[in-house]
Design a protein around this motif. Structure first.
Motif, PDB file in Angstrom:
ATOM      1  N   SER A 234       0.836  -1.207   0.000  1.00 11.66           N
ATOM      2  CA  SER A 234       0.000   0.000   0.000  1.00 11.66           C
ATOM      3  C   SER A 234       0.868   1.254   0.000  1.00 11.66           C
ATOM      4  N   TYR A 241      -5.717  -5.485  -4.341  1.00  8.26           N
ATOM      5  CA  TYR A 241      -7.079  -5.421  -4.873  1.00  8.26           C
ATOM      6  C   TYR A 241      -7.736  -6.791  -4.769  1.00  8.26           C
ATOM      7  N   GLU A 242      -6.947  -7.783  -4.341  1.00 10.78           N
ATOM      8  CA  GLU A 242      -7.392  -9.142  -4.068  1.00 10.78           C
ATOM      9  C   GLU A 242      -6.444  -9.685  -3.016  1.00 10.78           C
ATOM     10  N   HIS A 246      -1.645  -7.415  -6.051  1.00 13.28           N
ATOM     11  CA  HIS A 246      -1.404  -6.015  -5.734  1.00 13.28           C
ATOM     12  C   HIS A 246      -1.094  -5.262  -7.023  1.00 13.28           C
ATOM     13  N   THR A 249      -3.446   1.458  -9.769  1.00 15.43           N
ATOM     14  CA  THR A 249      -4.767   1.629 -10.373  1.00 15.43           C
ATOM     15  C   THR A 249      -4.678   1.490 -11.894  1.00 15.43           C
ATOM     16  N   GLU A 252      -4.618  -3.786 -12.735  1.00 18.41           N
ATOM     17  CA  GLU A 252      -5.138  -5.038 -12.203  1.00 18.41           C
ATOM     18  C   GLU A 252      -5.287  -6.071 -13.328  1.00 18.41           C
ATOM     19  N   GLN A 257     -10.035 -10.935 -12.792  1.00 25.12           N
ATOM     20  CA  GLN A 257     -11.241 -10.261 -12.317  1.00 25.12           C
ATOM     21  C   GLN A 257     -12.504 -10.883 -12.903  1.00 25.12           C
ATOM     22  N   ILE A 327     -11.875  -9.908  -3.504  1.00 28.60           N
ATOM     23  CA  ILE A 327     -11.444  -8.635  -4.065  1.00 28.60           C
ATOM     24  C   ILE A 327     -11.870  -7.478  -3.175  1.00 28.60           C
ATOM     25  N   GLY A 328     -11.198  -6.359  -3.353  1.00 26.52           N
ATOM     26  CA  GLY A 328     -11.381  -5.238  -2.452  1.00 26.52           C
ATOM     27  C   GLY A 328     -12.769  -4.670  -2.428  1.00 26.52           C
ATOM     28  N   ASP A 329     -13.482  -4.683  -3.567  1.00 24.93           N
ATOM     29  CA  ASP A 329     -14.825  -4.097  -3.563  1.00 24.93           C
ATOM     30  C   ASP A 329     -15.913  -5.130  -3.348  1.00 24.93           C
TER      31      ASP A 329
END
Length: 383
Positions: A234, A241-242, A246, A249, A252, A257, A327-329
Protein backbone atom coordinates in the motif's frame (compact mmCIF):
# COMPACT_ATOMS: atom_id res chain seq x y z
CA UNK A 1 -29.06 -9.23 -18.54
CA UNK A 2 -27.80 -12.69 -17.53
CA UNK A 3 -25.84 -12.92 -14.30
CA UNK A 4 -22.51 -13.79 -15.97
CA UNK A 5 -22.54 -10.45 -17.78
CA UNK A 6 -21.78 -8.73 -14.47
CA UNK A 7 -18.33 -10.32 -14.66
CA UNK A 8 -17.67 -10.55 -18.39
CA UNK A 9 -16.35 -13.31 -20.62
CA UNK A 10 -12.81 -14.64 -21.09
CA UNK A 11 -10.85 -17.56 -22.51
CA UNK A 12 -8.29 -19.70 -20.72
CA UNK A 13 -5.82 -22.00 -22.52
CA UNK A 14 -3.86 -24.56 -20.50
CA UNK A 15 -0.44 -25.66 -21.71
CA UNK A 16 0.42 -28.53 -19.35
CA UNK A 17 4.13 -28.97 -20.03
CA UNK A 18 7.09 -27.81 -17.92
CA UNK A 19 10.85 -28.30 -17.96
CA UNK A 20 10.69 -29.55 -14.36
CA UNK A 21 8.10 -30.10 -11.64
CA UNK A 22 8.45 -27.72 -8.70
CA UNK A 23 8.07 -29.45 -5.30
CA UNK A 24 5.33 -27.07 -4.08
CA UNK A 25 3.24 -27.14 -7.29
CA UNK A 26 -0.14 -28.86 -7.39
CA UNK A 27 -1.13 -27.45 -10.79
CA UNK A 28 -1.73 -29.79 -13.70
CA UNK A 29 1.82 -29.69 -15.07
CA UNK A 30 3.91 -32.44 -16.62
CA UNK A 31 7.55 -32.79 -17.62
CA UNK A 32 7.95 -33.93 -21.21
CA UNK A 33 11.07 -34.15 -23.33
CA UNK A 34 9.27 -33.68 -26.63
CA UNK A 35 5.90 -32.16 -27.51
CA UNK A 36 4.23 -32.33 -30.91
CA UNK A 37 3.17 -28.70 -31.05
CA UNK A 38 1.44 -29.16 -34.40
CA UNK A 39 -0.84 -31.85 -32.95
CA UNK A 40 -1.58 -29.75 -29.90
CA UNK A 41 -2.30 -26.74 -32.05
CA UNK A 42 -4.84 -28.69 -34.09
CA UNK A 43 -6.61 -29.78 -30.88
CA UNK A 44 -6.71 -26.23 -29.51
CA UNK A 45 -8.15 -24.91 -32.77
CA UNK A 46 -10.77 -27.66 -32.82
CA UNK A 47 -11.87 -26.78 -29.29
CA UNK A 48 -12.03 -23.07 -30.14
CA UNK A 49 -14.43 -23.90 -32.98
CA UNK A 50 -16.60 -26.07 -30.71
CA UNK A 51 -16.78 -23.65 -27.77
CA UNK A 52 -17.38 -20.62 -29.98
CA UNK A 53 -20.48 -22.28 -31.42
CA UNK A 54 -21.99 -22.27 -27.90
CA UNK A 55 -20.93 -18.71 -27.11
CA UNK A 56 -21.39 -16.93 -30.41
CA UNK A 57 -21.95 -13.21 -30.23
CA UNK A 58 -20.01 -12.74 -27.00
CA UNK A 59 -17.31 -10.13 -26.54
CA UNK A 60 -14.00 -11.57 -25.34
CA UNK A 61 -12.46 -9.30 -22.73
CA UNK A 62 -9.48 -11.41 -21.73
CA UNK A 63 -7.38 -14.34 -22.98
CA UNK A 64 -4.99 -16.16 -20.68
CA UNK A 65 -2.33 -18.77 -21.47
CA UNK A 66 -1.53 -20.64 -18.25
CA UNK A 67 0.16 -23.86 -17.30
CA UNK A 68 2.47 -25.55 -16.95
CA UNK A 69 4.77 -23.19 -18.79
CA UNK A 70 3.04 -21.73 -21.86
CA UNK A 71 6.13 -19.71 -22.80
CA UNK A 72 7.53 -23.09 -23.95
CA UNK A 73 4.98 -22.92 -26.77
CA UNK A 74 6.24 -21.78 -30.13
CA UNK A 75 5.14 -18.19 -30.80
CA UNK A 76 3.73 -19.38 -34.14
CA UNK A 77 1.35 -21.70 -32.25
CA UNK A 78 0.21 -18.87 -29.97
CA UNK A 79 -0.33 -16.79 -33.10
CA UNK A 80 -2.50 -19.49 -34.71
CA UNK A 81 -4.63 -19.77 -31.58
CA UNK A 82 -5.14 -16.01 -31.35
CA UNK A 83 -5.94 -15.76 -35.07
CA UNK A 84 -8.65 -18.43 -34.66
CA UNK A 85 -10.03 -16.66 -31.59
CA UNK A 86 -10.29 -13.41 -33.57
CA UNK A 87 -12.11 -15.29 -36.32
CA UNK A 88 -14.67 -16.87 -33.98
CA UNK A 89 -15.38 -14.04 -31.50
CA UNK A 90 -15.24 -10.27 -31.27
CA UNK A 91 -12.50 -8.94 -28.99
CA UNK A 92 -12.91 -5.86 -26.83
CA UNK A 93 -10.83 -2.85 -27.82
CA UNK A 94 -8.76 -3.19 -24.65
CA UNK A 95 -8.60 -7.01 -24.60
CA UNK A 96 -5.94 -8.31 -22.22
CA UNK A 97 -3.89 -11.25 -23.57
CA UNK A 98 -1.65 -12.73 -20.89
CA UNK A 99 1.01 -15.41 -21.15
CA UNK A 100 2.74 -16.99 -18.16
CA UNK A 101 6.51 -17.38 -18.44
CA UNK A 102 9.51 -18.52 -16.48
CA UNK A 103 12.63 -16.33 -16.34
CA UNK A 104 14.86 -18.57 -18.49
CA UNK A 105 16.99 -17.23 -21.33
CA UNK A 106 15.17 -19.47 -23.84
CA UNK A 107 11.81 -18.01 -22.91
CA UNK A 108 13.03 -14.41 -22.64
CA UNK A 109 14.29 -14.65 -26.23
CA UNK A 110 10.70 -15.27 -27.39
CA UNK A 111 9.13 -12.23 -25.72
CA UNK A 112 9.18 -10.00 -28.81
CA UNK A 113 7.78 -12.80 -30.97
CA UNK A 114 4.96 -13.35 -28.48
CA UNK A 115 4.28 -9.62 -28.54
CA UNK A 116 4.00 -9.74 -32.33
CA UNK A 117 1.21 -12.36 -32.07
CA UNK A 118 -0.89 -10.01 -29.92
CA UNK A 119 0.16 -11.02 -26.41
CA UNK A 120 0.17 -7.77 -24.44
CA UNK A 121 0.83 -8.92 -20.88
CA UNK A 122 3.30 -11.38 -19.37
CA UNK A 123 3.27 -12.91 -15.89
CA UNK A 124 6.65 -14.16 -14.67
CA UNK A 125 7.09 -17.00 -12.18
CA UNK A 126 9.99 -15.48 -10.25
CA UNK A 127 8.96 -16.90 -6.82
CA UNK A 128 12.06 -15.73 -4.92
CA UNK A 129 14.87 -13.20 -5.10
CA UNK A 130 17.20 -15.40 -3.03
CA UNK A 131 19.44 -18.02 -4.65
CA UNK A 132 19.16 -20.59 -1.84
CA UNK A 133 15.39 -20.39 -1.83
CA UNK A 134 15.16 -20.69 -5.60
CA UNK A 135 17.00 -24.00 -5.29
CA UNK A 136 14.75 -25.12 -2.42
CA UNK A 137 11.70 -24.28 -4.51
CA UNK A 138 13.03 -26.31 -7.43
CA UNK A 139 13.36 -23.33 -9.74
CA UNK A 140 15.78 -23.58 -12.67
CA UNK A 141 16.57 -19.87 -12.93
CA UNK A 142 18.88 -17.64 -10.90
CA UNK A 143 18.19 -14.25 -9.32
CA UNK A 144 20.15 -12.67 -12.17
CA UNK A 145 17.92 -14.48 -14.69
CA UNK A 146 14.83 -13.24 -12.86
CA UNK A 147 15.93 -9.61 -12.82
CA UNK A 148 16.89 -9.75 -16.50
CA UNK A 149 13.53 -11.30 -17.39
CA UNK A 150 11.67 -8.58 -15.51
CA UNK A 151 13.70 -5.90 -17.27
CA UNK A 152 13.17 -7.38 -20.75
CA UNK A 153 9.46 -8.01 -20.12
CA UNK A 154 8.94 -4.41 -19.05
CA UNK A 155 10.69 -3.19 -22.20
CA UNK A 156 8.50 -5.34 -24.46
CA UNK A 157 5.08 -5.33 -22.78
CA UNK A 158 3.09 -2.43 -21.38
CA UNK A 159 1.57 -4.66 -18.70
CA UNK A 160 3.68 -7.09 -16.67
CA UNK A 161 3.51 -8.96 -13.39
CA UNK A 162 5.67 -11.35 -11.43
CA UNK A 163 5.06 -13.74 -8.54
CA UNK A 164 6.87 -14.09 -5.23
CA UNK A 165 6.28 -16.73 -2.56
CA UNK A 166 6.78 -15.89 1.11
CA UNK A 167 6.51 -17.75 4.42
CA UNK A 168 9.24 -20.02 3.10
CA UNK A 169 11.45 -22.32 5.14
CA UNK A 170 13.63 -20.48 7.68
CA UNK A 171 12.45 -17.08 6.41
CA UNK A 172 12.20 -14.40 9.09
CA UNK A 173 9.96 -11.34 9.05
CA UNK A 174 13.02 -9.15 8.47
CA UNK A 175 14.10 -11.40 5.57
CA UNK A 176 10.74 -10.99 3.88
CA UNK A 177 10.65 -7.24 4.51
CA UNK A 178 14.00 -6.85 2.73
CA UNK A 179 13.05 -9.13 -0.17
CA UNK A 180 9.65 -7.53 -0.66
CA UNK A 181 11.29 -4.09 -0.76
CA UNK A 182 13.49 -5.37 -3.60
CA UNK A 183 10.48 -6.79 -5.39
CA UNK A 184 8.56 -3.54 -5.12
CA UNK A 185 11.53 -1.66 -6.56
CA UNK A 186 11.50 -3.99 -9.58
CA UNK A 187 7.73 -4.02 -10.16
CA UNK A 188 6.16 -1.54 -12.55
CA UNK A 189 2.47 -2.15 -11.96
CA UNK A 190 1.48 -5.58 -10.63
CA UNK A 191 2.74 -8.12 -8.10
CA UNK A 192 1.29 -11.47 -7.03
CA UNK A 193 2.44 -12.38 -3.52
CA UNK A 194 1.51 -15.80 -2.19
CA UNK A 195 2.07 -17.49 1.15
CA UNK A 196 3.66 -20.89 0.68
CA UNK A 197 1.01 -23.54 1.20
CA UNK A 198 1.82 -27.23 1.54
CA UNK A 199 -0.46 -29.16 -0.79
CA UNK A 200 -1.05 -32.88 -0.51
CA UNK A 201 0.18 -34.84 -3.51
CA UNK A 202 3.22 -32.60 -4.03
CA UNK A 203 6.84 -33.33 -3.16
CA UNK A 204 6.63 -30.76 -0.35
CA UNK A 205 3.46 -32.44 0.88
CA UNK A 206 5.21 -35.81 1.04
CA UNK A 207 8.18 -34.31 2.92
CA UNK A 208 5.86 -32.52 5.32
CA UNK A 209 3.96 -35.73 6.06
CA UNK A 210 7.27 -37.46 6.77
CA UNK A 211 8.36 -34.68 9.13
CA UNK A 212 11.19 -33.64 6.82
CA UNK A 213 10.03 -30.18 5.76
CA UNK A 214 11.49 -28.11 8.55
CA UNK A 215 11.69 -24.40 9.22
CA UNK A 216 8.17 -23.44 8.13
CA UNK A 217 6.78 -20.36 9.91
CA UNK A 218 4.12 -20.79 12.56
CA UNK A 219 0.68 -19.23 12.16
CA UNK A 220 1.59 -16.05 14.02
CA UNK A 221 4.65 -15.40 11.87
CA UNK A 222 2.68 -16.18 8.74
CA UNK A 223 0.03 -13.63 9.78
CA UNK A 224 2.72 -11.04 10.53
CA UNK A 225 4.18 -11.57 7.06
CA UNK A 226 0.74 -11.20 5.48
CA UNK A 227 -0.03 -7.90 7.21
CA UNK A 228 3.49 -6.58 6.56
CA UNK A 229 2.87 -7.34 2.88
CA UNK A 230 -0.35 -5.31 2.91
CA UNK A 231 1.34 -2.34 4.59
CA UNK A 232 4.40 -2.28 2.32
CA UNK A 233 2.50 -2.71 -0.94
CA UNK A 234 0.00 0.00 0.00
CA UNK A 235 2.79 2.40 0.91
CA UNK A 236 4.45 1.70 -2.45
CA UNK A 237 1.27 2.46 -4.42
CA UNK A 238 0.43 -1.18 -5.20
CA UNK A 239 -2.34 -1.94 -2.70
CA UNK A 240 -4.08 -5.31 -2.56
CA UNK A 241 -7.08 -5.42 -4.87
CA UNK A 242 -7.39 -9.14 -4.07
CA UNK A 243 -6.03 -11.27 -1.23
CA UNK A 244 -2.75 -12.11 -2.99
CA UNK A 245 -2.65 -9.59 -5.83
CA UNK A 246 -1.40 -6.01 -5.73
CA UNK A 247 -1.48 -3.36 -8.43
CA UNK A 248 -1.37 0.28 -9.33
CA UNK A 249 -4.77 1.63 -10.37
CA UNK A 250 -5.55 0.42 -13.87
CA UNK A 251 -2.95 -2.38 -13.83
CA UNK A 252 -5.14 -5.04 -12.20
CA UNK A 253 -5.35 -8.42 -13.95
CA UNK A 254 -8.48 -8.21 -16.10
CA UNK A 255 -8.61 -11.95 -16.63
CA UNK A 256 -8.56 -12.84 -12.95
CA UNK A 257 -11.24 -10.26 -12.32
CA UNK A 258 -13.56 -12.23 -14.60
CA UNK A 259 -13.12 -15.15 -12.15
CA UNK A 260 -13.49 -13.00 -9.04
CA UNK A 261 -16.52 -11.13 -10.40
CA UNK A 262 -18.04 -14.48 -11.37
CA UNK A 263 -18.31 -13.98 -15.08
CA UNK A 264 -18.17 -16.74 -17.69
CA UNK A 265 -14.97 -18.25 -19.02
CA UNK A 266 -14.14 -21.09 -21.36
CA UNK A 267 -11.32 -23.43 -20.37
CA UNK A 268 -9.44 -25.23 -23.15
CA UNK A 269 -6.69 -27.77 -22.52
CA UNK A 270 -6.02 -30.66 -20.11
CA UNK A 271 -7.08 -29.82 -16.58
CA UNK A 272 -8.72 -26.54 -17.59
CA UNK A 273 -11.96 -25.55 -15.85
CA UNK A 274 -14.80 -23.44 -17.19
CA UNK A 275 -17.97 -21.70 -16.07
CA UNK A 276 -20.31 -21.22 -19.01
CA UNK A 277 -23.93 -20.09 -19.15
CA UNK A 278 -25.85 -21.83 -21.94
CA UNK A 279 -29.56 -21.18 -22.49
CA UNK A 280 -29.81 -19.48 -19.09
CA UNK A 281 -28.17 -22.32 -17.12
CA UNK A 282 -24.69 -21.95 -15.65
CA UNK A 283 -22.47 -25.04 -15.92
CA UNK A 284 -19.25 -26.11 -14.23
CA UNK A 285 -17.06 -27.81 -16.81
CA UNK A 286 -13.78 -29.67 -16.37
CA UNK A 287 -11.44 -31.56 -18.68
CA UNK A 288 -9.27 -34.69 -18.41
CA UNK A 289 -6.08 -34.05 -16.45
CA UNK A 290 -3.75 -36.34 -18.42
CA UNK A 291 -2.40 -34.47 -21.47
CA UNK A 292 -2.43 -37.48 -23.79
CA UNK A 293 -5.94 -38.43 -22.71
CA UNK A 294 -7.25 -34.93 -23.45
CA UNK A 295 -5.49 -34.82 -26.81
CA UNK A 296 -6.79 -38.26 -27.82
CA UNK A 297 -10.32 -37.38 -26.71
CA UNK A 298 -10.40 -34.21 -28.80
CA UNK A 299 -9.14 -36.14 -31.83
CA UNK A 300 -11.50 -39.10 -31.37
CA UNK A 301 -14.72 -37.50 -30.11
CA UNK A 302 -14.45 -33.86 -31.17
CA UNK A 303 -14.57 -32.42 -27.66
CA UNK A 304 -12.20 -32.07 -24.72
CA UNK A 305 -14.70 -31.98 -21.86
CA UNK A 306 -14.73 -34.43 -18.98
CA UNK A 307 -17.87 -33.44 -17.05
CA UNK A 308 -20.48 -30.69 -17.40
CA UNK A 309 -22.50 -30.07 -14.24
CA UNK A 310 -25.48 -27.73 -13.94
CA UNK A 311 -25.03 -25.35 -10.99
CA UNK A 312 -27.97 -24.61 -8.71
CA UNK A 313 -28.64 -21.06 -7.58
CA UNK A 314 -27.13 -21.90 -4.20
CA UNK A 315 -24.04 -23.37 -5.90
CA UNK A 316 -23.66 -20.13 -7.82
CA UNK A 317 -24.11 -18.03 -4.69
CA UNK A 318 -21.40 -20.04 -2.93
CA UNK A 319 -18.98 -19.65 -5.83
CA UNK A 320 -19.72 -15.95 -6.23
CA UNK A 321 -19.12 -15.37 -2.52
CA UNK A 322 -15.95 -17.46 -2.51
CA UNK A 323 -14.54 -15.55 -5.47
CA UNK A 324 -16.03 -12.10 -5.02
CA UNK A 325 -15.18 -11.63 -1.36
CA UNK A 326 -11.50 -12.01 -2.29
CA UNK A 327 -11.44 -8.64 -4.07
CA UNK A 328 -11.38 -5.24 -2.45
CA UNK A 329 -14.82 -4.10 -3.56
CA UNK A 330 -16.50 -7.37 -2.59
CA UNK A 331 -19.81 -8.69 -3.91
CA UNK A 332 -23.05 -7.01 -4.92
CA UNK A 333 -25.86 -7.84 -2.52
CA UNK A 334 -28.48 -7.50 -5.27
CA UNK A 335 -26.78 -10.31 -7.22
CA UNK A 336 -26.80 -12.51 -4.12
CA UNK A 337 -30.49 -11.70 -3.63
CA UNK A 338 -31.21 -13.02 -7.14
CA UNK A 339 -29.42 -16.28 -6.33
CA UNK A 340 -30.65 -16.92 -2.79
CA UNK A 341 -34.01 -16.54 -1.08
CA UNK A 342 -32.32 -16.17 2.32
CA UNK A 343 -29.93 -13.22 2.10
CA UNK A 344 -28.54 -13.92 5.61
CA UNK A 345 -28.68 -10.29 6.84
CA UNK A 346 -28.58 -11.49 10.45
CA UNK A 347 -25.31 -13.28 9.73
CA UNK A 348 -23.93 -10.19 8.03
CA UNK A 349 -24.62 -8.18 11.18
CA UNK A 350 -22.97 -10.83 13.36
CA UNK A 351 -19.78 -10.87 11.27
CA UNK A 352 -19.80 -7.08 10.91
CA UNK A 353 -19.97 -6.70 14.69
CA UNK A 354 -16.80 -8.82 14.85
CA UNK A 355 -15.09 -6.47 12.39
CA UNK A 356 -14.72 -9.12 9.66
CA UNK A 357 -17.07 -7.70 7.01
CA UNK A 358 -18.83 -4.45 6.21
CA UNK A 359 -21.50 -3.20 3.82
CA UNK A 360 -21.02 -0.15 1.64
CA UNK A 361 -23.35 1.19 -1.04
CA UNK A 362 -25.04 -2.15 -1.64
CA UNK A 363 -21.85 -4.19 -1.54
CA UNK A 364 -20.58 -6.75 0.97
CA UNK A 365 -16.86 -6.35 1.63
CA UNK A 366 -14.38 -8.31 3.73
CA UNK A 367 -12.31 -6.08 5.99
CA UNK A 368 -8.53 -6.13 6.31
CA UNK A 369 -8.81 -8.29 9.43
CA UNK A 370 -11.27 -10.63 7.75
CA UNK A 371 -9.29 -11.36 4.59
CA UNK A 372 -7.22 -14.21 6.07
CA UNK A 373 -10.53 -15.83 7.18
CA UNK A 374 -12.51 -15.67 3.92
CA UNK A 375 -13.30 -19.39 3.72
CA UNK A 376 -14.71 -19.40 7.26
CA UNK A 377 -16.69 -16.21 6.55
CA UNK A 378 -18.34 -17.71 3.46
CA UNK A 379 -19.21 -20.86 5.41
CA UNK A 380 -20.86 -18.72 8.08
CA UNK A 381 -22.81 -16.63 5.56
CA UNK A 382 -24.43 -19.40 3.57
CA UNK A 383 -27.77 -20.75 4.78
Amino acid sequence: MEDWQNGGFGLYFHWPFCQSKCPYCDFNSHVSGAVDQEAWGAAFLSEIDRVSAETSGRLVQSIYFGGGTPSLMEPSLVGKILDRVRLRWSLSNDVEITLEANPSSVEIAKFRDFRATGVNRVSLGVQSLREDDLRRLGRLHSVTDAKRAIDVAQSVFDRTSFDLIYARQDQTLADWECELAEGLALANGHLSLYQLTIEQGTAFGDRYNAGKLRGLPNDDLGADMYFLTQDMTSAAGLPAYEVSNHARTGMESRHNQIYWRYGDYAGIGPGAHARLTVDGQKFAIDTPLAPNKWLAQVNETGHGENTRTALSKQDQALEYLMMGLRIGDGVTLSRITCLLDDVFYNKIKYLADDGLIETDNGRLIVTRDGRPLINAIVKDLLP
